[in-house]
Design a protein around this motif. Structure first.
Motif, PDB file in Angstrom:
ATOM      1  N   GLY A 115       0.705  -1.153  -0.009  1.00 43.74           N
ATOM      2  CA  GLY A 115       0.139   0.078  -0.006  1.00 43.74           C
ATOM      3  C   GLY A 115       0.898   1.245   0.150  1.00 43.74           C
ATOM      4  O   GLY A 115       2.105   1.165  -0.093  1.00 43.74           O
ATOM      5  N   ALA A 116       0.358   2.333   0.097  1.00 40.06           N
ATOM      6  CA  ALA A 116       0.800   3.796  -0.220  1.00 40.06           C
ATOM      7  C   ALA A 116       1.909   4.018   0.948  1.00 40.06           C
ATOM      8  O   ALA A 116       2.979   4.562   0.714  1.00 40.06           O
ATOM      9  CB  ALA A 116      -0.214   4.880   0.022  1.00 40.06           C
ATOM     10  N   SER A 117       1.742   3.413   2.086  1.00 43.48           N
ATOM     11  CA  SER A 117       2.936   3.696   3.046  1.00 43.48           C
ATOM     12  C   SER A 117       3.947   2.476   3.357  1.00 43.48           C
ATOM     13  O   SER A 117       4.486   2.439   4.342  1.00 43.48           O
ATOM     14  CB  SER A 117       2.215   4.331   4.596  1.00 43.48           C
ATOM     15  OG  SER A 117       1.469   3.235   5.165  1.00 43.48           O
ATOM     16  N   ALA A 118       3.845   1.636   2.174  1.00 41.22           N
ATOM     17  CA  ALA A 118       4.602   0.393   2.604  1.00 41.22           C
ATOM     18  C   ALA A 118       5.937   0.926   2.192  1.00 41.22           C
ATOM     19  O   ALA A 118       6.185   1.993   1.344  1.00 41.22           O
ATOM     20  CB  ALA A 118       4.549  -0.717   1.420  1.00 41.22           C
ATOM     21  N   ASP A 119       7.294   0.614   2.868  1.00 41.11           N
ATOM     22  CA  ASP A 119       8.576   0.925   2.932  1.00 41.11           C
ATOM     23  C   ASP A 119       9.150  -0.146   2.569  1.00 41.11           C
ATOM     24  O   ASP A 119       9.544  -1.254   3.319  1.00 41.11           O
ATOM     25  CB  ASP A 119       8.915   1.791   4.111  1.00 41.11           C
ATOM     26  CG  ASP A 119      10.148   2.252   3.982  1.00 41.11           C
ATOM     27  OD1 ASP A 119      10.918   2.217   3.029  1.00 41.11           O
ATOM     28  OD2 ASP A 119      10.383   2.953   5.187  1.00 41.11           O
ATOM     29  N   GLN A 120      10.055   0.003   1.506  1.00 37.86           N
ATOM     30  CA  GLN A 120      11.023  -1.169   1.102  1.00 37.86           C
ATOM     31  C   GLN A 120      12.499  -1.103   1.546  1.00 37.86           C
ATOM     32  O   GLN A 120      13.115  -2.052   1.658  1.00 37.86           O
ATOM     33  CB  GLN A 120      11.047  -1.144  -0.480  1.00 37.86           C
ATOM     34  CG  GLN A 120      12.016   0.176  -1.095  1.00 37.86           C
ATOM     35  CD  GLN A 120      12.252  -0.076  -2.616  1.00 37.86           C
ATOM     36  OE1 GLN A 120      11.337  -0.472  -3.403  1.00 37.86           O
ATOM     37  NE2 GLN A 120      13.106   0.351  -3.078  1.00 37.86           N
ATOM     38  N   LYS A 121      12.818   0.207   2.183  1.00 34.75           N
ATOM     39  CA  LYS A 121      14.078   0.143   2.872  1.00 34.75           C
ATOM     40  C   LYS A 121      15.207  -0.174   1.770  1.00 34.75           C
ATOM     41  O   LYS A 121      14.811   0.388   0.692  1.00 34.75           O
ATOM     42  CB  LYS A 121      14.366  -0.703   3.995  1.00 34.75           C
ATOM     43  CG  LYS A 121      13.173  -0.443   4.946  1.00 34.75           C
ATOM     44  CD  LYS A 121      13.236   0.678   5.982  1.00 34.75           C
ATOM     45  CE  LYS A 121      12.172   0.761   7.002  1.00 34.75           C
ATOM     46  NZ  LYS A 121      12.125   2.012   7.635  1.00 34.75           N
TER      47      LYS A 121
END
Length: 184
Positions: free
Chosen positions: A118-124
């Motif tokens: 989703g929109a606030s997913a963070d892949q780092k």
């Protein structure tokens, strides 16, 4: 039936294929990780066919299968070198903007969000499978207003029914409830 190198069958049904972005953290490299992203792409492929139909002409067709393939191919051209899941998601959404004037913006976001991208997913780091953070939210531009449905009836199970004042709610899919947004 045998699954081969995949941990689940490809399916939009989250009971058959429950993989989400967090699921790649424990999957085999590289096939398990690729399976996670391909599960998202499979959902998009079928969602696009639901909207635009299926066209057997793989070269000149205008069906959802053709449009989904075009988005992925253009997304490959737009994403940075050594992409992560979020990079690839953003590139596919950008491809839709370029090719279709954002005609599938909501469809794409919902497909990615239901699998944790989703929109606030963070892949780092795109070089690590274990540091990403999944999220099931949509961009604010797609938040529903108070006059629209927040959940599909198939997303929740409320019991007992009838209730005597106390009831349980089970979310059957990976949904994240956002606050009701009213117009400004």
């Amino acid at each position: 039936s045998a699954l081969g190198i995949r941990p689940f069958r490809y399916s939009r049904d989250m009971k058959v294929n429950p993989v989400t972005y967090n699921g790649i953290k424990t999957q085999a490299i590289p096939h398990g990780i690729g399976f996670g992203f391909c599960s998202m792409l499979y959902d998009i492929y079928l969602d696009m066919i639901d909207v635009y139909g299926f066209d057997e002409d793989i070269y000149n067709g205008k069906g959802g299968n053709n449009k989904a393939l075009q988005l992925v191919m253009m997304g490959l051209k737009l994403q940075p070198c050594s992409p992560g899941f979020v990079d690839a998601r953003n590139a596919i959404i950008a491809a839709d903007s370029i090719l279709n004037g954002k005609a599938n913006y909501e469809l794409l976001w919902k497909a990615f969000a239901r699998r944790g991208l989703g929109a606030s997913a963070d892949q780092k780091s795109s070089n690590s499978r274990s540091d990403g953070v999944q999220a099931f939210d949509l961009p604010k531009s797609l938040w529903k207003t108070s006059t629209q449905e927040l959940l599909n009836a198939n997303d929740v199970n409320v019991y007992p029914n009838p209730s005597k004042g106390v009831f349980n709610i089970d979310f059957l899919t990976n949904v994240q409830i956002k606050p009701i947004v009213t117009g400004k």
